[in-house]
Write a protein that holds these residues in place. Structure first.
Motif, PDB file in Angstrom:
ATOM      1  N   ALA A  42       1.443  15.880  -1.138  1.00  0.00           N
ATOM      2  CA  ALA A  42       1.431  14.459  -0.803  1.00  0.00           C
ATOM      3  C   ALA A  42       1.029  14.286   0.660  1.00  0.00           C
ATOM      4  O   ALA A  42       1.211  15.185   1.484  1.00  0.00           O
ATOM      5  CB  ALA A  42       2.805  13.851  -1.047  1.00  0.00           C
ATOM      6  N   MET A  43       0.502  13.115   0.949  1.00  0.00           N
ATOM      7  CA  MET A  43       0.085  12.806   2.313  1.00  0.00           C
ATOM      8  C   MET A  43       0.709  11.483   2.748  1.00  0.00           C
ATOM      9  O   MET A  43       1.001  10.612   1.906  1.00  0.00           O
ATOM     10  CB  MET A  43      -1.441  12.700   2.402  1.00  0.00           C
ATOM     11  CG  MET A  43      -2.193  13.978   2.072  1.00  0.00           C
ATOM     12  SD  MET A  43      -1.865  15.324   3.229  1.00  0.00           S
ATOM     13  CE  MET A  43      -2.502  14.632   4.749  1.00  0.00           C
ATOM     14  N   VAL A  53      -7.656  11.799   3.569  1.00  0.00           N
ATOM     15  CA  VAL A  53      -6.816  10.671   3.183  1.00  0.00           C
ATOM     16  C   VAL A  53      -7.207   9.481   4.053  1.00  0.00           C
ATOM     17  O   VAL A  53      -7.555   9.651   5.223  1.00  0.00           O
ATOM     18  CB  VAL A  53      -5.320  11.014   3.305  1.00  0.00           C
ATOM     19  CG1 VAL A  53      -4.928  11.384   4.726  1.00  0.00           C
ATOM     20  CG2 VAL A  53      -4.448   9.882   2.785  1.00  0.00           C
ATOM     21  N   TYR A  54      -7.174   8.304   3.456  1.00  0.00           N
ATOM     22  CA  TYR A  54      -7.614   7.097   4.125  1.00  0.00           C
ATOM     23  C   TYR A  54      -6.486   6.077   4.193  1.00  0.00           C
ATOM     24  O   TYR A  54      -5.554   6.088   3.394  1.00  0.00           O
ATOM     25  CB  TYR A  54      -8.786   6.460   3.359  1.00  0.00           C
ATOM     26  CG  TYR A  54      -9.960   7.382   3.152  1.00  0.00           C
ATOM     27  CD1 TYR A  54     -10.124   8.072   1.951  1.00  0.00           C
ATOM     28  CD2 TYR A  54     -10.906   7.563   4.155  1.00  0.00           C
ATOM     29  CE1 TYR A  54     -11.208   8.919   1.754  1.00  0.00           C
ATOM     30  CE2 TYR A  54     -11.991   8.407   3.963  1.00  0.00           C
ATOM     31  CZ  TYR A  54     -12.126   9.080   2.750  1.00  0.00           C
ATOM     32  OH  TYR A  54     -13.199   9.920   2.572  1.00  0.00           O
ATOM     33  N   LEU A  55      -6.609   5.174   5.156  1.00  0.00           N
ATOM     34  CA  LEU A  55      -5.730   4.019   5.224  1.00  0.00           C
ATOM     35  C   LEU A  55      -6.603   2.801   5.512  1.00  0.00           C
ATOM     36  O   LEU A  55      -7.116   2.659   6.615  1.00  0.00           O
ATOM     37  CB  LEU A  55      -4.655   4.176   6.296  1.00  0.00           C
ATOM     38  CG  LEU A  55      -3.628   3.046   6.334  1.00  0.00           C
ATOM     39  CD1 LEU A  55      -2.768   3.076   5.072  1.00  0.00           C
ATOM     40  CD2 LEU A  55      -2.743   3.156   7.574  1.00  0.00           C
ATOM     41  N   ARG A  98      -1.395  -5.564   2.331  1.00  0.00           N
ATOM     42  CA  ARG A  98      -2.386  -5.566   3.402  1.00  0.00           C
ATOM     43  C   ARG A  98      -3.020  -4.192   3.603  1.00  0.00           C
ATOM     44  O   ARG A  98      -4.192  -4.096   3.953  1.00  0.00           O
ATOM     45  CB  ARG A  98      -1.744  -6.002   4.722  1.00  0.00           C
ATOM     46  CG  ARG A  98      -1.168  -7.393   4.705  1.00  0.00           C
ATOM     47  CD  ARG A  98      -0.784  -7.835   6.118  1.00  0.00           C
ATOM     48  NE  ARG A  98       0.209  -6.961   6.735  1.00  0.00           N
ATOM     49  CZ  ARG A  98       0.034  -6.347   7.905  1.00  0.00           C
ATOM     50  NH1 ARG A  98      -1.094  -6.494   8.586  1.00  0.00           N
ATOM     51  NH2 ARG A  98       0.996  -5.584   8.410  1.00  0.00           N
ATOM     52  N   PHE A  99      -2.241  -3.138   3.396  1.00  0.00           N
ATOM     53  CA  PHE A  99      -2.719  -1.773   3.616  1.00  0.00           C
ATOM     54  C   PHE A  99      -2.872  -1.061   2.272  1.00  0.00           C
ATOM     55  O   PHE A  99      -2.095  -1.295   1.342  1.00  0.00           O
ATOM     56  CB  PHE A  99      -1.733  -0.988   4.468  1.00  0.00           C
ATOM     57  CG  PHE A  99      -1.638  -1.412   5.907  1.00  0.00           C
ATOM     58  CD1 PHE A  99      -2.242  -2.562   6.375  1.00  0.00           C
ATOM     59  CD2 PHE A  99      -0.932  -0.632   6.808  1.00  0.00           C
ATOM     60  CE1 PHE A  99      -2.152  -2.949   7.700  1.00  0.00           C
ATOM     61  CE2 PHE A  99      -0.831  -0.988   8.152  1.00  0.00           C
ATOM     62  CZ  PHE A  99      -1.428  -2.150   8.593  1.00  0.00           C
ATOM     63  N   THR A 100      -3.862  -0.187   2.198  1.00  0.00           N
ATOM     64  CA  THR A 100      -4.078   0.629   1.007  1.00  0.00           C
ATOM     65  C   THR A 100      -4.321   2.072   1.406  1.00  0.00           C
ATOM     66  O   THR A 100      -5.236   2.352   2.186  1.00  0.00           O
ATOM     67  CB  THR A 100      -5.273   0.127   0.193  1.00  0.00           C
ATOM     68  OG1 THR A 100      -5.075  -1.250  -0.173  1.00  0.00           O
ATOM     69  CG2 THR A 100      -5.442   0.947  -1.080  1.00  0.00           C
ATOM     70  N   ILE A 101      -3.504   2.967   0.881  1.00  0.00           N
ATOM     71  CA  ILE A 101      -3.698   4.397   1.119  1.00  0.00           C
ATOM     72  C   ILE A 101      -4.461   4.975  -0.071  1.00  0.00           C
ATOM     73  O   ILE A 101      -4.216   4.597  -1.227  1.00  0.00           O
ATOM     74  CB  ILE A 101      -2.352   5.120   1.335  1.00  0.00           C
ATOM     75  CG1 ILE A 101      -2.572   6.555   1.778  1.00  0.00           C
ATOM     76  CG2 ILE A 101      -1.467   5.034   0.099  1.00  0.00           C
ATOM     77  CD1 ILE A 101      -1.283   7.266   2.224  1.00  0.00           C
ATOM     78  N   SER A 102      -5.379   5.879   0.226  1.00  0.00           N
ATOM     79  CA  SER A 102      -6.132   6.538  -0.831  1.00  0.00           C
ATOM     80  C   SER A 102      -6.499   7.936  -0.359  1.00  0.00           C
ATOM     81  O   SER A 102      -6.319   8.265   0.810  1.00  0.00           O
ATOM     82  CB  SER A 102      -7.386   5.743  -1.193  1.00  0.00           C
ATOM     83  OG  SER A 102      -8.260   5.632  -0.088  1.00  0.00           O
TER      84      SER A 102
END
Length: 116
Positions: free
Chosen positions: A33-34, A79-81, A67-71
């Motif tokens: 996990a990140m 990993v992105y935010l 508002r935020f999306t982690i992928s």
């Protein structure tokens, strides 16, 4: 060795968007996990979002929900935010984190400043 390198921070106006990236190396990225954390001046580091190994499960702090999306892209070890509708109170250094069997690892952080 384990390395986490964040990028994508900068100065943005209130209501704007930014996408942070964290490139990982030195471990089997797809097996862990990140997380994204952030630390504002004078405040404790806080958890922003978590994503499971395959990306099927995500969790967010209440103030970031909607508002935020982690992928993540396991093929790119990244990993992105995605941060939308940014507010001045989102100003902080944003850190990438993972917890391996050998310990907890952090990137150097990337500064996000939300100001007009």
């Amino acid at each position: 060795q384990v390395q986490l390198v964040e990028s994508g921070g900068g100065l943005v106006q209130p209501g704007g968007s930014l996408r942070l990236s964290c490139l990982a190396s030195g471990f089997t990225f797809s097996s862990f996990a990140m997380r994204w954390y952030r630390q504002a001046p004078g405040k404790e580091r806080e958890l922003v979002a978590t994503i499971s190994t395959a990306g099927g499960s995500t969790n967010y702090a209440d103030s970031m929900k909607g508002r935020f999306t982690i992928s993540r892209d396991n093929a790119k070890n990244t990993v992105y935010l995605q941060m939308n509708s940014l507010k001045p109170e989102d100003t902080a250094v944003y850190y990438c984190n993972t917890r391996l069997f050998s310990g907890s690892y952090w990137g150097q952080g990337t500064q996000v400043t939300v100001s007009s």
